[in-house]
Design a protein around this motif. Structure first.
Motif, PDB file in Angstrom:
ATOM      1  N   VAL A   1     -17.341 -50.351 -14.659  1.00 17.69           N
ATOM      2  CA  VAL A   1     -17.179 -50.985 -13.556  1.00 17.69           C
ATOM      3  C   VAL A   1     -17.676 -52.379 -13.558  1.00 17.69           C
ATOM      4  CG1 VAL A   1     -17.834 -48.914 -12.227  1.00 17.69           C
ATOM      5  CG2 VAL A   1     -19.795 -50.639 -12.867  1.00 17.69           C
ATOM      6  N   ALA A   2     -17.947 -53.114 -14.638  1.00 16.86           N
ATOM      7  CA  ALA A   2     -18.180 -54.313 -15.054  1.00 16.86           C
ATOM      8  C   ALA A   2     -17.735 -54.662 -16.308  1.00 16.86           C
ATOM      9  CB  ALA A   2     -19.495 -54.634 -14.619  1.00 16.86           C
ATOM     10  N   ALA A   3     -18.308 -55.929 -17.068  1.00 17.60           N
ATOM     11  CA  ALA A   3     -18.011 -56.429 -18.345  1.00 17.60           C
ATOM     12  C   ALA A   3     -18.778 -55.866 -19.386  1.00 17.60           C
ATOM     13  CB  ALA A   3     -17.900 -57.870 -18.372  1.00 17.60           C
ATOM     14  N   TYR A   4     -18.374 -54.584 -19.673  1.00 19.05           N
ATOM     15  CA  TYR A   4     -19.094 -53.899 -20.897  1.00 19.05           C
ATOM     16  C   TYR A   4     -18.095 -52.813 -21.189  1.00 19.05           C
ATOM     17  CZ  TYR A   4     -20.076 -50.199 -17.390  1.00 19.05           C
ATOM     18  OH  TYR A   4     -19.916 -49.510 -16.209  1.00 19.05           O
ATOM     19  N   VAL A   5     -18.624 -52.254 -22.595  1.00 17.58           N
ATOM     20  CA  VAL A   5     -17.961 -51.016 -23.062  1.00 17.58           C
ATOM     21  C   VAL A   5     -18.735 -49.790 -22.715  1.00 17.58           C
ATOM     22  CG1 VAL A   5     -16.690 -52.353 -24.572  1.00 17.58           C
ATOM     23  CG2 VAL A   5     -18.789 -51.361 -25.255  1.00 17.58           C
ATOM     24  N   PRO A   6     -18.311 -48.502 -22.787  1.00 16.03           N
ATOM     25  CA  PRO A   6     -19.100 -47.393 -22.708  1.00 16.03           C
ATOM     26  C   PRO A   6     -20.025 -46.957 -23.746  1.00 16.03           C
ATOM     27  CG  PRO A   6     -16.756 -47.030 -21.901  1.00 16.03           C
ATOM     28  CD  PRO A   6     -16.975 -48.238 -22.942  1.00 16.03           C
ATOM     29  N   ALA A   7     -19.838 -47.312 -24.915  1.00 13.68           N
ATOM     30  CA  ALA A   7     -20.679 -47.017 -26.000  1.00 13.68           C
ATOM     31  C   ALA A   7     -20.220 -48.080 -27.186  1.00 13.68           C
ATOM     32  CB  ALA A   7     -20.602 -45.831 -26.499  1.00 13.68           C
ATOM     33  N   VAL A   8     -21.392 -48.294 -28.016  1.00 13.49           N
ATOM     34  CA  VAL A   8     -21.162 -49.183 -29.093  1.00 13.49           C
ATOM     35  C   VAL A   8     -22.195 -48.469 -30.378  1.00 13.49           C
ATOM     36  CG1 VAL A   8     -22.037 -51.373 -30.090  1.00 13.49           C
ATOM     37  CG2 VAL A   8     -21.262 -51.245 -27.636  1.00 13.49           C
ATOM     38  N   ARG A   9     -21.456 -48.592 -31.379  1.00 13.25           N
ATOM     39  CA  ARG A   9     -22.307 -48.215 -32.769  1.00 13.25           C
ATOM     40  C   ARG A   9     -22.788 -49.306 -33.532  1.00 13.25           C
ATOM     41  NH1 ARG A   9     -20.218 -44.193 -37.532  1.00 13.25           N
ATOM     42  NH2 ARG A   9     -21.979 -44.438 -38.977  1.00 13.25           N
ATOM     43  N   THR A  10     -23.903 -49.157 -33.873  1.00 12.72           N
ATOM     44  CA  THR A  10     -24.526 -50.049 -34.830  1.00 12.72           C
ATOM     45  C   THR A  10     -25.153 -49.350 -36.037  1.00 12.72           C
ATOM     46  OG1 THR A  10     -25.808 -52.102 -35.315  1.00 12.72           O
ATOM     47  CG2 THR A  10     -26.484 -50.568 -33.678  1.00 12.72           C
ATOM     48  N   GLY A  11     -24.673 -49.292 -37.302  1.00  9.68           N
ATOM     49  CA  GLY A  11     -25.156 -48.421 -38.331  1.00  9.68           C
ATOM     50  C   GLY A  11     -25.192 -47.130 -37.933  1.00  9.68           C
ATOM     51  N   SER A  12     -26.049 -46.477 -37.996  1.00 10.27           N
ATOM     52  CA  SER A  12     -25.997 -44.948 -37.825  1.00 10.27           C
ATOM     53  C   SER A  12     -26.674 -44.468 -36.186  1.00 10.27           C
ATOM     54  CB  SER A  12     -26.970 -44.146 -38.670  1.00 10.27           C
ATOM     55  OG  SER A  12     -28.661 -44.464 -38.370  1.00 10.27           O
ATOM     56  N   LEU A  13     -26.582 -45.435 -35.368  1.00  9.55           N
ATOM     57  CA  LEU A  13     -26.997 -45.341 -34.037  1.00  9.55           C
ATOM     58  C   LEU A  13     -25.928 -45.500 -32.985  1.00  9.55           C
ATOM     59  CD1 LEU A  13     -30.592 -46.972 -33.671  1.00  9.55           C
ATOM     60  CD2 LEU A  13     -30.032 -44.483 -34.079  1.00  9.55           C
ATOM     61  N   VAL A  14     -25.777 -44.843 -32.018  1.00  9.18           N
ATOM     62  CA  VAL A  14     -24.850 -45.220 -30.962  1.00  9.18           C
ATOM     63  C   VAL A  14     -25.622 -45.274 -29.675  1.00  9.18           C
ATOM     64  CG1 VAL A  14     -22.660 -44.208 -29.621  1.00  9.18           C
ATOM     65  CG2 VAL A  14     -22.767 -44.122 -31.818  1.00  9.18           C
ATOM     66  N   PHE A  15     -25.385 -46.484 -28.954  1.00  7.01           N
ATOM     67  CA  PHE A  15     -26.052 -46.720 -27.593  1.00  7.01           C
ATOM     68  C   PHE A  15     -24.954 -46.596 -26.481  1.00  7.01           C
ATOM     69  CE2 PHE A  15     -28.461 -48.866 -30.766  1.00  7.01           C
ATOM     70  CZ  PHE A  15     -29.747 -48.830 -30.494  1.00  7.01           C
ATOM     71  N   THR A  16     -25.040 -45.644 -25.529  1.00  8.43           N
ATOM     72  CA  THR A  16     -24.198 -45.940 -24.711  1.00  8.43           C
ATOM     73  C   THR A  16     -24.714 -46.758 -23.442  1.00  8.43           C
ATOM     74  OG1 THR A  16     -25.362 -44.208 -23.103  1.00  8.43           O
ATOM     75  CG2 THR A  16     -23.795 -43.331 -24.802  1.00  8.43           C
ATOM     76  N   SER A  17     -23.763 -47.177 -22.641  1.00 13.68           N
ATOM     77  CA  SER A  17     -24.073 -48.031 -21.450  1.00 13.68           C
ATOM     78  C   SER A  17     -24.633 -46.875 -20.334  1.00 13.68           C
ATOM     79  CB  SER A  17     -22.676 -48.706 -20.863  1.00 13.68           C
ATOM     80  OG  SER A  17     -22.379 -49.820 -21.808  1.00 13.68           O
ATOM     81  N   GLY A  18     -25.198 -47.517 -19.415  1.00 13.10           N
ATOM     82  CA  GLY A  18     -25.445 -46.516 -18.510  1.00 13.10           C
ATOM     83  C   GLY A  18     -24.641 -45.786 -17.854  1.00 13.10           C
ATOM     84  N   GLN A  19     -24.558 -44.548 -17.504  1.00 14.87           N
ATOM     85  CA  GLN A  19     -23.525 -43.695 -17.034  1.00 14.87           C
ATOM     86  C   GLN A  19     -23.925 -43.237 -15.653  1.00 14.87           C
ATOM     87  OE1 GLN A  19     -20.611 -43.313 -18.499  1.00 14.87           O
ATOM     88  NE2 GLN A  19     -21.147 -44.627 -19.792  1.00 14.87           N
ATOM     89  N   LEU A  20     -23.128 -43.406 -14.550  1.00 17.30           N
ATOM     90  CA  LEU A  20     -23.234 -42.774 -13.379  1.00 17.30           C
ATOM     91  C   LEU A  20     -22.755 -41.233 -13.314  1.00 17.30           C
ATOM     92  CD1 LEU A  20     -22.143 -46.196 -11.518  1.00 17.30           C
ATOM     93  CD2 LEU A  20     -24.631 -45.265 -11.917  1.00 17.30           C
ATOM     94  N   PRO A  21     -23.253 -40.731 -12.172  1.00 16.12           N
ATOM     95  CA  PRO A  21     -22.535 -39.300 -11.925  1.00 16.12           C
ATOM     96  C   PRO A  21     -21.041 -39.307 -11.383  1.00 16.12           C
ATOM     97  CG  PRO A  21     -24.200 -39.855 -10.049  1.00 16.12           C
ATOM     98  CD  PRO A  21     -23.931 -41.056 -10.949  1.00 16.12           C
ATOM     99  N   PHE A  22     -20.143 -39.861 -12.147  1.00 13.59           N
ATOM    100  CA  PHE A  22     -18.988 -39.784 -11.973  1.00 13.59           C
ATOM    101  C   PHE A  22     -18.170 -38.269 -12.206  1.00 13.59           C
ATOM    102  CE2 PHE A  22     -18.821 -44.335 -12.185  1.00 13.59           C
ATOM    103  CZ  PHE A  22     -18.067 -44.609 -10.966  1.00 13.59           C
ATOM    104  N   VAL A  23     -17.642 -37.754 -11.144  1.00 16.39           N
ATOM    105  CA  VAL A  23     -16.930 -36.525 -11.653  1.00 16.39           C
ATOM    106  C   VAL A  23     -15.429 -36.832 -11.065  1.00 16.39           C
ATOM    107  CG1 VAL A  23     -16.758 -34.027 -10.947  1.00 16.39           C
ATOM    108  CG2 VAL A  23     -19.020 -34.949 -11.093  1.00 16.39           C
ATOM    109  N   GLY A  24     -14.530 -36.556 -11.972  1.00 15.68           N
ATOM    110  CA  GLY A  24     -12.972 -36.639 -11.738  1.00 15.68           C
ATOM    111  C   GLY A  24     -12.665 -37.998 -11.242  1.00 15.68           C
ATOM    112  N   GLY A  25     -13.426 -39.025 -11.436  1.00 14.92           N
ATOM    113  CA  GLY A  25     -13.367 -40.286 -11.236  1.00 14.92           C
ATOM    114  C   GLY A  25     -13.868 -40.750 -10.033  1.00 14.92           C
ATOM    115  N   ALA A  26     -14.551 -39.924  -9.453  1.00 15.34           N
ATOM    116  CA  ALA A  26     -15.429 -40.496  -8.074  1.00 15.34           C
ATOM    117  C   ALA A  26     -16.776 -40.273  -8.468  1.00 15.34           C
ATOM    118  CB  ALA A  26     -14.789 -39.646  -7.128  1.00 15.34           C
ATOM    119  N   LEU A  27     -17.538 -40.880  -7.840  1.00 16.11           N
ATOM    120  CA  LEU A  27     -18.990 -40.915  -7.869  1.00 16.11           C
ATOM    121  C   LEU A  27     -19.290 -39.598  -6.784  1.00 16.11           C
ATOM    122  CD1 LEU A  27     -21.389 -42.655  -8.821  1.00 16.11           C
ATOM    123  CD2 LEU A  27     -21.556 -43.723  -6.663  1.00 16.11           C
ATOM    124  N   ALA A  28     -20.139 -38.759  -7.426  1.00 17.38           N
ATOM    125  CA  ALA A  28     -20.590 -37.751  -6.776  1.00 17.38           C
ATOM    126  C   ALA A  28     -21.256 -37.710  -5.492  1.00 17.38           C
ATOM    127  CB  ALA A  28     -21.138 -36.544  -7.691  1.00 17.38           C
TER     128      ALA A  28
END
Length: 152
Positions: free
Chosen positions: A21-48
């Motif tokens: 919903v802004a200027a970021y990507v859903p997840a990024v990998r660095t080395g052996s770690l994956v960091f996700t961006s904050g995820q909202l409670p979307f269900v079927g493309g809509a906020l629940a």
């Protein structure tokens, strides 16, 4: 058994990754770690749900939404590296849009933590923060981000 098998056994299907919903990507990998961006409670493309926990949203409803957020975070991990490459869940951070006086953030974020335990068993045990905030994007009641370790 793979994590994909475990999800199927639980009757859980990974959703499509929610569009940022802004200027970021859903997840990024660095080395052996994956960091996700904050995820909202979307269900079927809509906020629940929208609203503050302890006012418009009950703690029990918010706990279910935290589970949905964790599922969406797993979908982001899966889209980047495949859920079966997860070695363990390292950390969960949960943000709870809290009404004045609401102090049950840990119980709300348990929705995410318990779900990850169901999926990953001992590999789902993680460090965690559960934080009360005044507002979240789009008026969401809860937001969850993950850090997972990936098998090399």
């Amino acid at each position: 058994m793979t994590w994909t098998d475990r999800l199927a056994e639980l009757g859980v299907e990974l959703p499509e990754v929610a569009a940022p919903v802004a200027a970021y990507v859903p997840a990024v990998r660095t080395g052996s770690l994956v960091f996700t961006s904050g995820q909202l409670p979307f269900v079927g493309g809509a906020l629940a749900a929208t609203g503050k926990v302890g006012a418009e949203v009950s703690p029990e409803e918010a706990k279910a939404h935290a589970r949905t957020c964790a599922l969406n975070a797993l979908a982001a991990v899966h889209a980047l590296v495949g859920v079966d490459s997860v070695a363990r869940v390292v950390k969960v951070v949960g943000f709870v849009a809290s009404a004045d006086g609401f102090t049950g953030q840990p119980a709300v974020v348990n929705g995410a933590s318990e779900f990850l335990g169901e999926v990953f068993g001992d590999a789902g045990a993680h460090a965690r923060s559960a934080v009360g905030v005044a507002e979240l994007p789009l008026g969401a009641p809860v937001e969850v981000e993950l850090v997972v370790e990936i098998r090399e």
